[in-house]
Enzyme design. Structure first.
Site, PDB file in Angstrom:
ATOM      1  N   TYR A  35      10.866 -31.763  62.788  1.00  0.00           N
ATOM      2  CA  TYR A  35      12.024 -32.526  62.304  1.00  0.00           C
ATOM      3  C   TYR A  35      12.172 -32.426  60.792  1.00  0.00           C
ATOM      4  CZ  TYR A  35      15.661 -36.055  62.553  1.00  0.00           C
ATOM      5  OH  TYR A  35      16.874 -36.696  62.482  1.00  0.00           O
ATOM      6  N   HIS A  43      14.291 -40.855  54.057  1.00  0.00           N
ATOM      7  CA  HIS A  43      13.714 -41.505  55.239  1.00  0.00           C
ATOM      8  C   HIS A  43      12.344 -40.922  55.531  1.00  0.00           C
ATOM      9  CE1 HIS A  43      17.675 -42.992  57.285  1.00  0.00           C
ATOM     10  NE2 HIS A  43      17.654 -43.202  55.987  1.00  0.00           N
ATOM     11  N   LYS A  98      19.672 -29.780  62.745  1.00  0.00           N
ATOM     12  CA  LYS A  98      19.215 -28.548  62.104  1.00  0.00           C
ATOM     13  C   LYS A  98      20.299 -27.593  61.625  1.00  0.00           C
ATOM     14  CE  LYS A  98      14.874 -29.238  62.404  1.00  0.00           C
ATOM     15  NZ  LYS A  98      14.242 -29.702  61.174  1.00  0.00           N
ATOM     16  N   TYR A 118      17.050 -42.701  67.795  1.00  0.00           N
ATOM     17  CA  TYR A 118      17.398 -41.799  68.896  1.00  0.00           C
ATOM     18  C   TYR A 118      17.110 -42.555  70.190  1.00  0.00           C
ATOM     19  CZ  TYR A 118      17.712 -37.686  65.848  1.00  0.00           C
ATOM     20  OH  TYR A 118      18.085 -36.776  64.887  1.00  0.00           O
ATOM     21  N   PRO A 152      23.219 -30.548  68.055  1.00  0.00           N
ATOM     22  CA  PRO A 152      22.902 -31.335  66.854  1.00  0.00           C
ATOM     23  C   PRO A 152      21.733 -32.308  66.981  1.00  0.00           C
ATOM     24  CG  PRO A 152      24.932 -32.105  67.864  1.00  0.00           C
ATOM     25  CD  PRO A 152      24.529 -30.898  68.618  1.00  0.00           C
TER      26      PRO A 152
HETATM   27  C1  FAD Z   1      32.227 -31.083  64.518  1.00  0.00           C
HETATM   28  C2  FAD Z   1      30.839 -30.709  64.061  1.00  0.00           C
HETATM   29  C3  FAD Z   1      29.869 -31.706  63.896  1.00  0.00           C
HETATM   30  C4  FAD Z   1      28.576 -31.366  63.477  1.00  0.00           C
HETATM   31  N1  FAD Z   1      27.642 -32.344  63.357  1.00  0.00           N
HETATM   32  C5  FAD Z   1      26.389 -32.010  62.976  1.00  0.00           C
HETATM   33  C6  FAD Z   1      25.384 -32.991  62.854  1.00  0.00           C
HETATM   34  O1  FAD Z   1      25.608 -34.174  63.065  1.00  0.00           O
HETATM   35  N2  FAD Z   1      24.137 -32.579  62.490  1.00  0.00           N
HETATM   36  C7  FAD Z   1      23.850 -31.253  62.235  1.00  0.00           C
HETATM   37  O2  FAD Z   1      22.720 -30.909  61.888  1.00  0.00           O
HETATM   38  N3  FAD Z   1      24.781 -30.318  62.337  1.00  0.00           N
HETATM   39  C8  FAD Z   1      26.032 -30.659  62.693  1.00  0.00           C
HETATM   40  N4  FAD Z   1      26.958 -29.702  62.800  1.00  0.00           N
HETATM   41  C9  FAD Z   1      26.565 -28.340  62.447  1.00  0.00           C
HETATM   42  C10 FAD Z   1      26.635 -28.108  60.940  1.00  0.00           C
HETATM   43  O3  FAD Z   1      27.694 -28.821  60.383  1.00  0.00           O
HETATM   44  C11 FAD Z   1      26.780 -26.592  60.741  1.00  0.00           C
HETATM   45  O4  FAD Z   1      25.604 -25.995  61.247  1.00  0.00           O
HETATM   46  C12 FAD Z   1      26.999 -26.164  59.302  1.00  0.00           C
HETATM   47  O5  FAD Z   1      28.287 -26.543  58.891  1.00  0.00           O
HETATM   48  C13 FAD Z   1      26.823 -24.641  59.163  1.00  0.00           C
HETATM   49  O6  FAD Z   1      27.262 -24.224  57.909  1.00  0.00           O
HETATM   50  P1  FAD Z   1      27.976 -22.810  57.732  1.00  0.00           P
HETATM   51  O7  FAD Z   1      28.235 -22.682  56.288  1.00  0.00           O
HETATM   52  O8  FAD Z   1      27.194 -21.770  58.424  1.00  0.00           O
HETATM   53  O9  FAD Z   1      29.342 -22.908  58.560  1.00  0.00           O
HETATM   54  P2  FAD Z   1      30.611 -23.836  58.342  1.00  0.00           P
HETATM   55  O10 FAD Z   1      30.235 -25.143  57.743  1.00  0.00           O
HETATM   56  O11 FAD Z   1      31.349 -23.832  59.630  1.00  0.00           O
HETATM   57  O12 FAD Z   1      31.456 -23.070  57.244  1.00  0.00           O
HETATM   58  C14 FAD Z   1      32.198 -21.902  57.525  1.00  0.00           C
HETATM   59  C15 FAD Z   1      33.387 -21.847  56.596  1.00  0.00           C
HETATM   60  O13 FAD Z   1      34.099 -20.637  56.824  1.00  0.00           O
HETATM   61  C16 FAD Z   1      35.483 -20.919  56.839  1.00  0.00           C
HETATM   62  N5  FAD Z   1      36.146 -19.861  57.615  1.00  0.00           N
HETATM   63  C17 FAD Z   1      36.245 -19.717  58.955  1.00  0.00           C
HETATM   64  N6  FAD Z   1      36.918 -18.595  59.275  1.00  0.00           N
HETATM   65  C18 FAD Z   1      37.256 -18.019  58.096  1.00  0.00           C
HETATM   66  C19 FAD Z   1      37.968 -16.844  57.774  1.00  0.00           C
HETATM   67  N7  FAD Z   1      38.467 -16.044  58.718  1.00  0.00           N
HETATM   68  N8  FAD Z   1      38.150 -16.541  56.477  1.00  0.00           N
HETATM   69  C20 FAD Z   1      37.641 -17.336  55.497  1.00  0.00           C
HETATM   70  N9  FAD Z   1      36.969 -18.469  55.745  1.00  0.00           N
HETATM   71  C21 FAD Z   1      36.765 -18.807  57.044  1.00  0.00           C
HETATM   72  C22 FAD Z   1      35.585 -22.301  57.451  1.00  0.00           C
HETATM   73  O14 FAD Z   1      36.802 -22.945  57.109  1.00  0.00           O
HETATM   74  C23 FAD Z   1      34.371 -22.983  56.835  1.00  0.00           C
HETATM   75  O15 FAD Z   1      34.672 -23.612  55.610  1.00  0.00           O
HETATM   76  C24 FAD Z   1      28.252 -30.005  63.213  1.00  0.00           C
HETATM   77  C25 FAD Z   1      29.217 -29.017  63.379  1.00  0.00           C
HETATM   78  C26 FAD Z   1      30.494 -29.346  63.816  1.00  0.00           C
HETATM   79  C27 FAD Z   1      31.512 -28.253  64.013  1.00  0.00           C
END
Ligand code: FAD
Length: 398
Positions: A388, A74, A299, A203, A295
Site C-alpha cells: 500500500y 496518514h 495505485k 475500507y 482503484p
Molecule cells: C474517473 C476516474 C477516477 C479515478 N479514481 C482514482 C482513485 O480514486 N484512486 C486512484 O489511485 N486512481 C484513480 N483513478 C486513476 C488515476 O486517476 C489515473 O491512473 C491517473 O490519472 C493516470 O495518469 P495519466 O497521466 O497516465 O493519465 P490521465 O490522467 O488520464 O491523463 C491523460 C491526459 O491525456 C489527455 N489526452 C487524452 N487523449 C489525448 C489526445 N488524443 N491528445 C492529447 N491529449 C490527450 C487527457 O485529456 C488527459 O489530460 C481514476 C481514474 C478515473 C478515470
C-alpha cells in the site's frame, strides 16, 4: 507549420506533466500536447492517495511545497468488517513509510504552474493528434491548434494520453499484447462538503457491498460505494447515498458519518488492463495509456509517476552518453512494478467487494477469512502495508 523538440509528450495528466518537468530538470526540451482546456484538467477529480515514493519525487522535483503544507499524512488505515474496525499500522509495519492524501487535481495544478514558470511549451486544446514514423529515428506528432495544422518533429514520443488516448493505437496491429479483466461492479464516488468522519481511510467489507471513506482535506470527504457497472447516477439521490454508506459502515458500538452537501457524483468502471511491451520503436507509453488498475489499491497515479521516472532517467542517460540500454529495457523495467501492482490491486478488490454471483455466500466467507488473517497476523498485515505504501526502488521486488 513544422517545428522541433527533443521529446514530444502527448497528454498533460500526471504522467505527461511529471515527465515534462523531470526532463526540464535534466535540460531536455519537450512539448506537452493536451486535448482538454486548462480549467478542465485542473478540476478533474480522480485519485488522491500518494505513495511515499511519489511524495519524495514531487518534493525532489521542487513541486512539493503546497503538497507538504496541505497534504494529509496518514500512517495507518482501517479495515472494517463484521461491525468492527481493525487498524493496519502502515508506518509501524514498513519502517516509518506513510501515504499522503492530496488530490490528483492539486498535483496537476502544481505541475502546470511549474511548467509555465520553467517556460517550457504546454499546449491545451489540441485536436486530431496523429503520430507519424514511430518506427523510424525521426518520429513526429501532427496536431491542430488554434485552427492551424502543425507537425512537431522529435527524437522520441511519450504517449501519456490515458486509456482513451491515441498513442497506444499508433502501434502497428499485433505488436502489442493486451491483457484485460472487467469486474462485475463499479464505484459510485462522491465528494461531500463534510469534515472527514475518521482521521484515516476506512475500507469496508459488507454483505451489501464495499464502501470506502476517504478525504481530500479537513473539510472535504471522499466516499465510494460499490454499485453495478454502468450504474445511472440519477438512481442515487443524496439521501440514498448517505443511508447506504451508513448501513455498510456501521459498527457494533455505533457509528455515523459526518454528512454535508454532495458536490460531485460519478460512476467509475473497474478494470485491470495491461498492454505490453510498453514501447515500440521511438514511442514510449506510460501511465493509463498502457495500464489500468482497479482503484481499490490507490495505485493508478502512483504507477503513472513510477513509469515516467524510469523513462526520464533512461532518456537522460541516452542524451548524456548515447547509452540506449535504459530505453531498450524501459518496458521490462516498468512491467515488473506494473504486474506487482496489478496483483495487489486485484487482491484488494477481490477481498473487499461483494461478488454478484456469490449466491450461497461461499466467496464472502473466504473474504472474511482472509480479512481476519490480515488483521490478526503481523506478516499478513505487513504484506498489505508494504504494497500500500509502495516499494522503494524503481523496480518492485519480483
Ligand atoms: C474517473 C476516474 C477516477 C479515478 N479514481 C482514482 C482513485 O480514486 N484512486 C486512484 O489511485 N486512481 C484513480 N483513478 C486513476 C488515476 O486517476 C489515473 O491512473 C491517473 O490519472 C493516470 O495518469 P495519466 O497521466 O497516465 O493519465 P490521465 O490522467 O488520464 O491523463 C491523460 C491526459 O491525456 C489527455 N489526452 C487524452 N487523449 C489525448 C489526445 N488524443 N491528445 C492529447 N491529449 C490527450 C487527457 O485529456 C488527459 O489530460 C481514476 C481514474 C478515473 C478515470
Amino acid at each position: 507549420m513544422i517545428y522541433r523538440t527533443q521529446v514530444g509528450i502527448v497528454g498533460a495528466g500526471p504522467a505527461g506533466l511529471v515527465l515534462g518537468h523531470l526532463l526540464h530538470l535534466e535540460g531536455i526540451d519537450s512539448v506537452v500536447l493536451e486535448a482538454r482546456d486548462r480549467e478542465y484538467v485542473e478540476q478533474r477529480v480522480r485519485a488522491g492517495v500518494l505513495e511515499q515514493n511519489t511524495v519524495n519525487l514531487l518534493d525532489e522535483m521542487g513541486v512539493g511545497e503546497r503538497m507538504k503544507r496541505e497534504g494529509l499524512v496518514h500512517e495507518g488505515l482501517e479495515l472494517r468488517f463484521g461491525g468492527r474496525g481493525h487498524r493496519i499500522d502502515l508506518a509501524g509495519l514498513t519502517g516509518g513509510r506513510s501515504i499522503t492524501v492530496y488530490g490528483q487535481q492539486e498535483v496537476v495544478k502544481d505541475l502546470i504552474a511549474a511548467r509555465l514558470e520553467a517556460g517550457r511549451e504546454l499546449l491545451f486544446e489540441v485536436e486530431d493528434v496523429e503520430l507519424e514514423g514511430v518506427d523510424t529515428e525521426a518520429p513526429a506528432v501532427a496536431f491542430t491548434h488554434g485552427g492551424e495544422r502543425r507537425r512537431l518533429s522529435c527524437d522520441v514520443v511519450a504517449g501519456c494520453d490515458g486509456f482513451h488516448g491515441v498513442c497506444r493505437d499508433a502501434v502497428p496491429e499485433g505488436a502489442l499484447t493486451h491483457h484485460e479483466r472487467e469486474y462485475p461492479f463499479g464505484w459510485l464516488g462522491v465528494l461531500a462538503e463534510a469534515e472527514p468522519s475518521s482521521d484515516e481511510l476506512i475500507y469496508t467489507h459488507h454483505d451489501r457491498g464495499f464502501a470506502l471513506h476517504s478525504m481530500r482535506s479537513p473539510s472535504i470527504t471522499r466516499l465510494y460505494l460499490q454499485c453495478p457497472p454502468g450504474e445511472d447516477v440519477g438512481e442515487w439521490p443524496d439521501d440514498r447515498i448517505w443511508e447506504e454508506l451508513n448501513t455498510r459502515m456501521e459498527l457494533a458500538e455505533g457509528f455515523s458519518l459526518h454528512e454535508g452537501p454532495i458536490i460531485e457524483k460519478g460512476v467509475t468502471p473497474m478494470r485491470s488492463f495491461v498492454a505490453e511491451p510498453m514501447q515500440h520503436g521511438r514511442l514510449f507509453l506510460a501511465g493509463d495509456a498502457v495500464h489500468i488498475v482497479p482503484p481499490t489499491g490507490a495505485k493508478g497515479l502512483n504507477l503513472a509517476v513510477a513509469d515516467v521516472r524510469v523513462l526520464s532517467r533512461a532518456l537522460a542517460r541516452w542524451y548524456d552518453s548515447g547509452d540506449e540500454s535504459g530505453l531498450e529495457s524501459y518496458s521490462e523495467t516498468c512491467l515488473r512494478r506494473v504486474w506487482r501492482t496489478q496483483y495487489f490491486s486485484w487482491w484488494m478488490t477481490s477481498m473487499l467487494h461483494r461478488l454478484p454471483d456469490d449466491r450461497d455466500g461461499f466467496q464472502a466467507r473466504l473474504q472474511r477469512a482472509q480479512l481476519d488473517y490480515v488483521c490478526s497476523s503481523e506478516s499478513a498485515a505487513r504484506t498489505l502495508a508494504e504494497n500500500y505504501v509502495g516499494f522503494d526502488s524503481v523496480e518492485a521486488p519480483g
